[in-house]
Design an enzyme around this catalytic site. Structure first.
Site, PDB file in Angstrom:
ATOM      1  N   SER A 135       0.879  -1.177   0.000  1.00 29.51           N
ATOM      2  CA  SER A 135       0.000   0.000   0.000  1.00 29.51           C
ATOM      3  C   SER A 135       0.910   1.218   0.000  1.00 29.51           C
ATOM      4  O   SER A 135       2.087   1.116   0.379  1.00 29.51           O
ATOM      5  CB  SER A 135      -0.840  -0.003   1.279  1.00 29.51           C
ATOM      6  OG  SER A 135      -1.469   1.247   1.478  1.00 29.51           O
ATOM      7  N   TYR A 158      -2.060   0.333  10.815  1.00 28.88           N
ATOM      8  CA  TYR A 158      -2.015  -0.141   9.427  1.00 28.88           C
ATOM      9  C   TYR A 158      -0.696   0.228   8.754  1.00 28.88           C
ATOM     10  O   TYR A 158      -0.070  -0.611   8.105  1.00 28.88           O
ATOM     11  CB  TYR A 158      -3.201   0.454   8.658  1.00 28.88           C
ATOM     12  CG  TYR A 158      -3.311  -0.011   7.231  1.00 28.88           C
ATOM     13  CD1 TYR A 158      -3.516  -1.360   6.932  1.00 28.88           C
ATOM     14  CD2 TYR A 158      -3.226   0.889   6.171  1.00 28.88           C
ATOM     15  CE1 TYR A 158      -3.628  -1.793   5.611  1.00 28.88           C
ATOM     16  CE2 TYR A 158      -3.343   0.470   4.851  1.00 28.88           C
ATOM     17  CZ  TYR A 158      -3.540  -0.872   4.583  1.00 28.88           C
ATOM     18  OH  TYR A 158      -3.643  -1.300   3.276  1.00 28.88           O
TER      19      TYR A 158
HETATM   20  C1  8X3 Z   1      -4.973   1.557   1.378  1.00 25.70           C
HETATM   21  C2  8X3 Z   1      -4.484   2.917   1.079  1.00 25.70           C
HETATM   22  O1  8X3 Z   1      -4.304   5.335   1.857  1.00 25.70           O
HETATM   23  O2  8X3 Z   1      -5.966   3.939   2.976  1.00 25.70           O
HETATM   24  O3  8X3 Z   1      -3.964   0.610   1.432  1.00 25.70           O
HETATM   25  O4  8X3 Z   1      -3.645   3.634   3.432  1.00 25.70           O
HETATM   26  S1  8X3 Z   1      -4.600   3.972   2.413  1.00 25.70           S
END
Ligand code: 8X3
Length: 244
Positions: free
Chosen positions: A131, A144
């Site tokens: 990502s 994340y």
């Molecule tokens: C998803 C993109 O910008 O939400 O992997 O992290 S973001």
């Protein structure tokens, strides 16, 4: 017609499903793995793939999956995702644990298990869908972004460690792709999920699938190391041109 076999993880929806369809259309024998068996089997029947249960967070599941696959030429590490959007001060340890288990240790488990088969294929390819969160940080995204950074580092380290072996490694780092990603992140809150893509023209799963298809069909000498892809309406993780 190629007789190459491609394994796609997290293939029951979104980027994984689109990638399975794309690679099948390009002539690959596709092995799709995911936890949701009903969706997976329907997809496999439709595209002539092999469906196998796979939970990348579970040692035994990965062992059984690996044993059931004869040879592997292409591995697409797609399983993963986000849970929550909270400041570090309010971090939910269980959300962090889930993100690290799926994105980081999940990628590690399945990659490690299939590595001997990828090497012995004589022309292996590992595509890891990270990502833009693997390359940047953003407010409230620490769980994340840290997991995606770690997944990216795992993948890039392997690129170094496998130098001299017949395995290519490509990291795909997408920005906003409209899939179930935000629905999962916000625990099924459809209204909140829709807001992420409101007023922009987001990428769709097929956009990423076509890039993976292109990567897979390059000659063995060509290693596309890292591909960053965002919608035209997105400049960075937090900057969007929203209409309306
Ligand atoms: C998803 C993109 O910008 O939400 O992997 O992290 S973001």
């Amino acid at each position: 017609m190629t007789s190459r076999t491609a394994v796609v993880t997290g293939a029951s929806s979104g980027i994984g499903e689109a990638t399975a369809r794309q690679l099948a259309a390009q002539g690959y024998h596709v092995v799709v793995g995911a936890r949701r068996q009903d969706r997976l089997r329907r997809l496999a029947d439709e595209i002539g793939a092999t469906a196998l249960p796979l939970d990348v967070t579970d040692d035994e599941s990965v062992r059984a999956f690996t044993e059931a696959v004869d040879g592997v030429d292409v591995l697409v590490n797609n399983a993963g995702g986000a849970h929550g959007l909270a400041p570090i001060a309010e971090a939910d340890l269980d959300d962090w644990r889930w993100m690290w288990e799926t994105n980081v240790l999940g990628t590690l488990r399945i990659t490690k298990a299939l590595l001997p088969k990828l090497i012995s294929s004589g022309d292996g390819l590992i595509v890891t869908v990270t990502s833009i969160a693997a390359l940047t940080t953003y407010e409230n995204g620490g769980g994340y972004t840290s997991a995606k950074h770690a997944q990216g580092v795992l993948h890039r380290t392997l690129r170094d460690e496998l130098l001299g072996q017949p395995v290519r490694l490509t990291e795909i780092a997408p920005g906003a792709v409209e899939t179930e990603f935000s629905l999962v992140r916000f625990e099924g809150d459809a209204e909140r999920a829709a807001k992420v893509y409101q007023g922009i023209d987001p990428l769709v799963a097929q956009d990423i699938a076509e890039i993976i298809g292109f990567v897979a069909d390059r000659p063995a000498r060509v290693n596309l190391d890292q591909i960053i892809v965002k919608p035209r309406d997105q400049a960075s993780a937090g900057r969007f041109a929203r209409r309306g």
